[in-house]
Design a protein around this motif. Structure first.
Motif, PDB file in Angstrom:
ATOM      1  N   ASN A 359       0.799  -1.246   0.000  1.00 22.98           N
ATOM      2  CA  ASN A 359       0.000   0.000   0.000  1.00 22.98           C
ATOM      3  C   ASN A 359       0.822   1.283   0.000  1.00 22.98           C
ATOM      4  O   ASN A 359       0.287   2.359  -0.249  1.00 22.98           O
ATOM      5  CB  ASN A 359      -0.912   0.024   1.221  1.00 22.98           C
ATOM      6  CG  ASN A 359      -1.978  -1.052   1.159  1.00 22.98           C
ATOM      7  OD1 ASN A 359      -2.904  -0.971   0.368  1.00 22.98           O
ATOM      8  ND2 ASN A 359      -1.817  -2.080   1.978  1.00 22.98           N
ATOM      9  N   GLY A 360       2.107   1.177   0.355  1.00 25.37           N
ATOM     10  CA  GLY A 360       2.954   2.382   0.381  1.00 25.37           C
ATOM     11  C   GLY A 360       3.254   2.841   1.803  1.00 25.37           C
ATOM     12  O   GLY A 360       2.354   2.903   2.649  1.00 25.37           O
ATOM     13  N   ALA A 361       4.546   3.162   2.026  1.00 28.22           N
ATOM     14  CA  ALA A 361       5.000   3.576   3.359  1.00 28.22           C
ATOM     15  C   ALA A 361       4.354   4.890   3.790  1.00 28.22           C
ATOM     16  O   ALA A 361       4.067   5.101   4.972  1.00 28.22           O
ATOM     17  CB  ALA A 361       6.518   3.731   3.353  1.00 28.22           C
ATOM     18  N   ASP A 362       4.117   5.771   2.810  1.00 28.25           N
ATOM     19  CA  ASP A 362       3.571   7.102   3.154  1.00 28.25           C
ATOM     20  C   ASP A 362       2.183   6.977   3.779  1.00 28.25           C
ATOM     21  O   ASP A 362       1.848   7.696   4.722  1.00 28.25           O
ATOM     22  CB  ASP A 362       3.549   8.015   1.922  1.00 28.25           C
ATOM     23  CG  ASP A 362       2.901   7.338   0.718  1.00 28.25           C
ATOM     24  OD1 ASP A 362       2.850   6.084   0.698  1.00 28.25           O
ATOM     25  OD2 ASP A 362       2.426   8.054  -0.181  1.00 28.25           O
ATOM     26  N   LYS A 363       1.403   6.029   3.273  1.00 30.38           N
ATOM     27  CA  LYS A 363       0.033   5.856   3.818  1.00 30.38           C
ATOM     28  C   LYS A 363       0.096   5.380   5.272  1.00 30.38           C
ATOM     29  O   LYS A 363      -0.714   5.760   6.107  1.00 30.38           O
ATOM     30  CB  LYS A 363      -0.751   4.835   2.991  1.00 30.38           C
ATOM     31  CG  LYS A 363      -1.223   5.385   1.672  1.00 30.38           C
ATOM     32  CD  LYS A 363      -2.452   4.641   1.201  1.00 30.38           C
ATOM     33  CE  LYS A 363      -3.009   5.287  -0.048  1.00 30.38           C
ATOM     34  NZ  LYS A 363      -3.146   4.370  -1.149  1.00 30.38           N
ATOM     35  N   PHE A 364       1.078   4.523   5.570  1.00 31.59           N
ATOM     36  CA  PHE A 364       1.210   3.974   6.929  1.00 31.59           C
ATOM     37  C   PHE A 364       1.703   5.072   7.873  1.00 31.59           C
ATOM     38  O   PHE A 364       1.137   5.291   8.955  1.00 31.59           O
ATOM     39  CB  PHE A 364       2.199   2.797   6.906  1.00 31.59           C
ATOM     40  CG  PHE A 364       2.174   1.921   8.139  1.00 31.59           C
ATOM     41  CD1 PHE A 364       1.236   0.902   8.274  1.00 31.59           C
ATOM     42  CD2 PHE A 364       3.096   2.102   9.162  1.00 31.59           C
ATOM     43  CE1 PHE A 364       1.221   0.070   9.403  1.00 31.59           C
ATOM     44  CE2 PHE A 364       3.089   1.281  10.293  1.00 31.59           C
ATOM     45  CZ  PHE A 364       2.149   0.262  10.407  1.00 31.59           C
ATOM     46  N   SER A 365       2.750   5.801   7.442  1.00 32.85           N
ATOM     47  CA  SER A 365       3.348   6.808   8.346  1.00 32.85           C
ATOM     48  C   SER A 365       2.413   8.000   8.548  1.00 32.85           C
ATOM     49  O   SER A 365       2.557   8.742   9.520  1.00 32.85           O
ATOM     50  CB  SER A 365       4.704   7.266   7.829  1.00 32.85           C
ATOM     51  OG  SER A 365       4.528   7.960   6.617  1.00 32.85           O
ATOM     52  N   ALA A 366       1.459   8.177   7.634  1.00 30.90           N
ATOM     53  CA  ALA A 366       0.529   9.312   7.770  1.00 30.90           C
ATOM     54  C   ALA A 366      -0.464   9.095   8.920  1.00 30.90           C
ATOM     55  O   ALA A 366      -1.125  10.028   9.374  1.00 30.90           O
ATOM     56  CB  ALA A 366      -0.235   9.514   6.465  1.00 30.90           C
ATOM     57  N   ILE A 367      -0.556   7.861   9.386  1.00 30.99           N
ATOM     58  CA  ILE A 367      -1.500   7.554  10.478  1.00 30.99           C
ATOM     59  C   ILE A 367      -0.762   7.607  11.815  1.00 30.99           C
ATOM     60  O   ILE A 367       0.356   7.101  11.933  1.00 30.99           O
ATOM     61  CB  ILE A 367      -2.114   6.144  10.278  1.00 30.99           C
ATOM     62  CG1 ILE A 367      -2.827   6.045   8.933  1.00 30.99           C
ATOM     63  CG2 ILE A 367      -3.065   5.793  11.420  1.00 30.99           C
ATOM     64  CD1 ILE A 367      -3.242   4.639   8.536  1.00 30.99           C
ATOM     65  N   GLY A 368      -1.349   8.206  12.824  1.00 28.36           N
ATOM     66  CA  GLY A 368      -0.739   8.269  14.156  1.00 28.36           C
ATOM     67  C   GLY A 368       0.412   9.262  14.184  1.00 28.36           C
ATOM     68  O   GLY A 368       0.360  10.313  13.544  1.00 28.36           O
ATOM     69  N   ASN A 369       1.493   8.901  14.900  1.00 35.07           N
ATOM     70  CA  ASN A 369       2.665   9.777  14.907  1.00 35.07           C
ATOM     71  C   ASN A 369       3.918   8.964  14.626  1.00 35.07           C
ATOM     72  O   ASN A 369       3.850   7.757  14.410  1.00 35.07           O
ATOM     73  CB  ASN A 369       2.758  10.541  16.241  1.00 35.07           C
ATOM     74  CG  ASN A 369       2.960   9.585  17.404  1.00 35.07           C
ATOM     75  OD1 ASN A 369       3.828   8.715  17.350  1.00 35.07           O
ATOM     76  ND2 ASN A 369       2.157   9.719  18.449  1.00 35.07           N
ATOM     77  N   LYS A 370       5.069   9.625  14.662  1.00 33.44           N
ATOM     78  CA  LYS A 370       6.316   8.983  14.226  1.00 33.44           C
ATOM     79  C   LYS A 370       6.654   7.717  15.032  1.00 33.44           C
ATOM     80  O   LYS A 370       7.152   6.733  14.492  1.00 33.44           O
ATOM     81  CB  LYS A 370       7.445  10.005  14.363  1.00 33.44           C
ATOM     82  CG  LYS A 370       8.541   9.793  13.376  1.00 33.44           C
ATOM     83  CD  LYS A 370       9.480  10.974  13.320  1.00 33.44           C
ATOM     84  CE  LYS A 370      10.549  10.634  12.316  1.00 33.44           C
ATOM     85  NZ  LYS A 370      11.826  10.575  12.578  1.00 33.44           N
TER      86      LYS A 370
END
Ligand SMILES: Cc1cc2nc3c(=O)[nH]c(=O)nc-3n(C[C@H](O)[C@H](O)[C@H](O)COP(=O)(O)O)c2cc1C
Ligand code: SF4
Length: 552
Positions: A359-370
């Motif tokens: 699905n792409g790393a950007d979609k995962f990192s966009a959820i929650g925080n770092k």
């Protein structure tokens, strides 16, 4: 000494590993025959083989003499269903034929028991005569649903072999650094408890120089309240196996192993079937899809020891040593299975890595925080109106998680234990102030861990709950360090007396014991159990004041 055993065991390796040999011998024999032969084959002393065998609950003659095992996990205990269940099983099978097992992963329905290699729960006990006759009965499945804007763990993008082939073909022809970068960019942290960044772990292992490396999937999910790994193993096996294969490709390994607890027979069956299908299609084995990448997978079946979820104990177990915790460093990425560089990842971490690549790393990192990114599986027990396993976005307010997704409670609940027996015990009023976030939970004095939720009903005595926690630790401690080995027993003894009303709990002594265990234990089994106990003393001390005595 243990290094020597690891090396000797490693000479024969994973295919017919020493642990499997020891287990098979023990399960199929009534005496000590065959031990000497194993010792000879591995060039070890008989005492080494016997020492390993005697570590495991399922390999003990007393365990093997029983026919049925009632779940004594926290969720089943709180539901109050187990005593009548035990009585009924004893009536059918005999008083001495019914034992106990710690958590069968049926926390969403309770009344869980194990009989003749299968797990049953809920209303299954009503069909006990058919079960005893060996008839197959219709069983209810857990409810599962994703509440995430993008599902990484529950979608159907990797649900058949054609999809698997396409995605595998793409990624075993992708630059390894690019895959590591995706994982790093996603901010995926390990879901097994320690929270180490997955991309960093893979990168460390990739950089370790060795002609042999291993990938281990830690499927020893023993935390009461948790059945999320079970969900992934049984309903999303291709996601888990893809994560292992791609990890092997990235780190330069040609062999992996899933350590699956013996209490999860359906998970073992599902993964076994899936591995066989992949082999038939040439998606596992030599020169996968015409490339020069070869990778094979094995299964190791746990024999009833909770500590085998701890990564160094797990490695010791596969090697055929007593499953005691090892001091780190060295960490498994440099010196793991058979002393070779090894990635040990939790089931959910591996499935999430797959979801991120698709699905792409950007979609995962966009959820929650770092630090708490992406989505997480959350399990609700049978006190919820919507029991089951759900994919939830990190950062979601707990109020929403409990009330909107979980549907609220069927009866009054005073606290939740979140993250298994080592997780915090949180009063409902406190939990509603938090978000689903690893760091927020820790900062508030709790632990999110695997995000399994056990509900403690209003009328359940907290003295009994602490007794249960100490009893569990005393039973499951590996015995390696003495604050853990002795402390867990001293704690259990104090609460035995309080429960039986033969003596009150000396508060100062209890606090000293908890601080000693917290500071002095080698690992988080006996070292983290003070957290929930201290939470209970802090928030529910009043309820227990008649059981306590001030000892200056
Ligand atoms: C007592 C104890 C039990 C553990 N049980 C599990 C377990 O059942 N599953 C798991 O993945 N990790 C468990 N862990 C954590 C592992 O040691 C290790 O950190 C983890 O498997 C690494 O994978 P991850 O980085 O993907 O989280 C346990 C740790 C301790 C101290
Ligand atoms: S804390 Fe308990 S489980 Fe961990 S090493 Fe010590 S005795 Fe073993």
């Amino acid at each position: 000494m243990s290094k020597n055993i690891s090396n000797l065991s490693g000479r024969i390796g994973l295919k017919k590993n020493l642990f499997e040999k020891i287990s098979e011998r023990s399960l199929n024999s009534k005496d000590a025959s065959g031990i000497q032969e194993i010792a000879n084959e591995y060039h070890m002393g008989v005492s080494t083989i016997h020492g390993a065998e005697s570590f495991y609950e399922f390999l003990r003659p007393s365990h093997r003499a029983k026919k049925a095992f009632v779940c004594n996990g926290s969720a089943c205990m709180c539901s109050g269903t187990q005593e009548p269940l035990k009585k009924k099983l004893k009536e059918k099978l005999g008083d001495d034929k019914v034992g106990e097992m710690f958590c069968l992963g049926h926390c969403y329905e309770n009344k869980a028991f194990h009989y003749d290699g299968e797990n049953y729960a809920g209303n299954d006990i009503d069909k006990i005569d058919e079960i005893i006759k060996g008839e197959k009965i219709e069983q209810e499945k857990f409810f599962s649903k994703s509440f995430a804007s993008t599902s990484f763990l529950m979608d159907d993008k990797l649900s058949n072999l054609d999809q698997f082939k396409d995605v595998l073909n793409k990624f075993i022809n992708t630059d390894k650094q690019e895959i590591i970068k995706s994982l790093l960019d996603s901010n995926l942290t390990g879901r097994g408890g320690a929270g180490f960044p997955a991309g960093m772990k893979w990168d460390f292992c990739r950089k370790a120089e060795s002609e042999k490396k291993y990938v281990i999937c830690n499927a020893d999910e023993g935390d009461s309240g948790a059945f999320s790994d079970r969900y992934l193993l049984e309903d999303q096996p291709l996601k888990v196996l893809f994560g292992m294969i791609i990890c092997g490709y990235v780190i330069g390994s040609n062999e992996g192993v899933l350590y699956i607890r013996g209490e999860y027979p359906k998970s073992i069956e599902a993964i076994n079937g899936c591995i066989n299908s992949l082999k038939k299609e040439g998606l596992l084995g030599e020169n996968i899809l015409g490339t020069n990448f070869s990778f094979d997978l094995n299964i190791c079946i746990g024999q009833g020891a909770y500590i085998c979820g701890e990564e160094t104990a797990l490695i010791a177990s596969i090697e055929g040593r007593r499953a005691e915790v090892d001091v780190r460093p060295p960490f498994p990425v440099t010196e793991g299975l058979y002393k070779k560089p090894t990635v040990v990842n939790n089931v959910e971490t591996l499935a999430a890595a797959t979801g991120i690549l698709i699905n792409g790393a950007d979609k995962f990192s966009a959820i929650g925080n770092k630090k708490s990114a992406g989505t997480k599986l959350v399990c609700f027990d049978s006190f919820f109106n919507n029991p089951g396993v759900y994919e939830v976005e990190m950062g979601t307010p707990m109020k929403k998680v409990l009330n909107d997704i979980g549907g609220g409670f069927k009866e009054p609940i005073k606290a939740l234990q979140i993250g298994g027996p080592l997780g915090g015990v949180i009063p409902i009023s406190e939990v509603e102030k938090l978000n689903l976030d690893f760091q927020e939970f820790t900062a508030a004095g709790f632990m999110l861990g695997h995000a399994s939720i056990v509900s403690i009903p209003k009328d359940f005595p907290m003295v009994d709950y602490i007794h249960h926690l100490f009893e569990f630790t005393a039973e499951e401690s590996c015995g390696k360090c003495f604050p853990g080995r002795l402390g867990s027993y001293r704690g259990k003894e104090m609460f035995d007396q309080a429960k039986n009303k033969t003596a009150k709990i000396p508060l100062k002594l209890l606090n000293e014991l908890l601080v000693t265990m917290k500071k002095g234990c080698l690992c988080a089994l006996c070292g983290a159990i003070p957290t929930p106990i201290m939470n209970i003393l802090k928030y529910f001390g009043d309820e227990m004041k008649d059981d306590m005595v001030k000892d200056n």
